[in-house]
Scaffold this motif. Sequence first.
Motif, PDB file in Angstrom:
ATOM      1  N   ALA A   1       0.833  -1.206   0.000  1.00 15.35           N
ATOM      2  CA  ALA A   1       0.000   0.000   0.000  1.00 15.35           C
ATOM      3  C   ALA A   1       0.868   1.258   0.000  1.00 15.35           C
ATOM      4  N   LEU A   2       1.943   1.245   0.785  1.00 17.39           N
ATOM      5  CA  LEU A   2       2.887   2.368   0.789  1.00 17.39           C
ATOM      6  C   LEU A   2       3.479   2.567  -0.602  1.00 17.39           C
ATOM      7  N   ASP A   3       3.938   1.495  -1.218  1.00 18.33           N
ATOM      8  CA  ASP A   3       4.513   1.588  -2.562  1.00 18.33           C
ATOM      9  C   ASP A   3       3.505   2.143  -3.562  1.00 18.33           C
ATOM     10  N   ALA A   4       2.250   1.696  -3.479  1.00 21.60           N
ATOM     11  CA  ALA A   4       1.210   2.167  -4.410  1.00 21.60           C
ATOM     12  C   ALA A   4       0.933   3.647  -4.201  1.00 21.60           C
ATOM     13  N   TRP A   5       0.867   4.080  -2.940  1.00 21.63           N
ATOM     14  CA  TRP A   5       0.634   5.507  -2.665  1.00 21.63           C
ATOM     15  C   TRP A   5       1.764   6.350  -3.243  1.00 21.63           C
ATOM     16  N   VAL A   6       2.988   5.948  -2.958  1.00 22.35           N
ATOM     17  CA  VAL A   6       4.146   6.723  -3.426  1.00 22.35           C
ATOM     18  C   VAL A   6       4.196   6.740  -4.955  1.00 22.35           C
ATOM     19  N   ALA A   7       3.882   5.626  -5.609  1.00 19.65           N
ATOM     20  CA  ALA A   7       3.878   5.579  -7.070  1.00 19.65           C
ATOM     21  C   ALA A   7       2.847   6.548  -7.654  1.00 19.65           C
ATOM     22  N   ASP A   8       1.699   6.662  -6.993  1.00 18.03           N
ATOM     23  CA  ASP A   8       0.629   7.531  -7.500  1.00 18.03           C
ATOM     24  C   ASP A   8       0.768   8.984  -7.073  1.00 18.03           C
ATOM     25  N   ASN A   9       1.335   9.223  -5.878  1.00 22.70           N
ATOM     26  CA  ASN A   9       1.297  10.566  -5.282  1.00 22.70           C
ATOM     27  C   ASN A   9       2.648  11.143  -4.901  1.00 22.70           C
ATOM     28  N   GLY A  10       3.692  10.331  -4.919  1.00 22.35           N
ATOM     29  CA  GLY A  10       4.998  10.788  -4.478  1.00 22.35           C
ATOM     30  C   GLY A  10       5.149  10.660  -2.968  1.00 22.35           C
ATOM     31  N   PRO A  11       6.360  10.877  -2.458  1.00 21.00           N
ATOM     32  CA  PRO A  11       6.635  10.658  -1.042  1.00 21.00           C
ATOM     33  C   PRO A  11       6.360  11.863  -0.138  1.00 21.00           C
ATOM     34  N   GLU A  12       6.026  12.999  -0.715  1.00 22.05           N
ATOM     35  CA  GLU A  12       5.848  14.194   0.091  1.00 22.05           C
ATOM     36  C   GLU A  12       4.683  14.012   1.064  1.00 22.05           C
ATOM     37  N   ARG A  13       4.935  14.371   2.317  1.00 18.74           N
ATOM     38  CA  ARG A  13       3.938  14.322   3.397  1.00 18.74           C
ATOM     39  C   ARG A  13       3.468  12.903   3.718  1.00 18.74           C
ATOM     40  N   VAL A  14       4.259  11.903   3.339  1.00 16.48           N
ATOM     41  CA  VAL A  14       3.990  10.521   3.747  1.00 16.48           C
ATOM     42  C   VAL A  14       4.647  10.297   5.105  1.00 16.48           C
ATOM     43  N   VAL A  15       3.904   9.696   6.009  1.00 14.78           N
ATOM     44  CA  VAL A  15       4.406   9.370   7.344  1.00 14.78           C
ATOM     45  C   VAL A  15       4.334   7.861   7.526  1.00 14.78           C
ATOM     46  N   VAL A  16       5.446   7.284   7.949  1.00 16.50           N
ATOM     47  CA  VAL A  16       5.523   5.853   8.243  1.00 16.50           C
ATOM     48  C   VAL A  16       5.884   5.714   9.716  1.00 16.50           C
ATOM     49  N   LEU A  17       5.015   5.069  10.460  1.00 16.00           N
ATOM     50  CA  LEU A  17       5.257   4.798  11.879  1.00 16.00           C
ATOM     51  C   LEU A  17       5.492   3.302  12.048  1.00 16.00           C
ATOM     52  N   GLU A  18       6.665   2.960  12.521  1.00 15.93           N
ATOM     53  CA  GLU A  18       7.075   1.558  12.699  1.00 15.93           C
ATOM     54  C   GLU A  18       7.075   1.222  14.179  1.00 15.93           C
TER      55      GLU A  18
END
Length: 179
Positions: free
Chosen positions: A22-39
Amino acid sequence: MSGSTLITGPSNVGKTRLTARALDAWVADNGPERVVVLEFGPEVERDGRVLGGRLTRFTSVPDGAWHGVLAAHAPRAGSDTDAGAVELAADNAARAARLFEAAPPDPAAVFVNDATIPLQHASGDPARLTAYCDRASAAVCNAFDSDELGTDDPVSRRERDALDALRDWADRVVRLEGD
């Protein structure tokens, strides 16, 4: 992709892998700007198998995304007593609170790996996580859900309550089943 998705299931059924996709799909469609990943996922070895782990086992967090990593304890696996497990859960919750404070205030998308780990103690508030995710147009969280949560220890009770709160919040719940 929009709204909130919760992915649940027992250990090693692909929750983290699906969240990474899902992260990869979001970044492919929208780019990495303002993406937050909490591990929040601890890595635990049981019977020669690694249970849990980070999204980075399956993908890379792109430059431009914010990546908050909690070196989490696995409270039930890491302690022989209920009191010890509660202490480890409290430490996870306190350190996760610092990650929330450091996270960008205006995420476009939030991806949370092992969302219930910081919520296994009374100081961990599911509403804090869901309110943060609600700031984004898309949120994907995954969480452990198994009969192993059926035990009557304090950490498991809190985790079950947190999982119920996340289910109530999510627009979609995807339940993955084991073999």
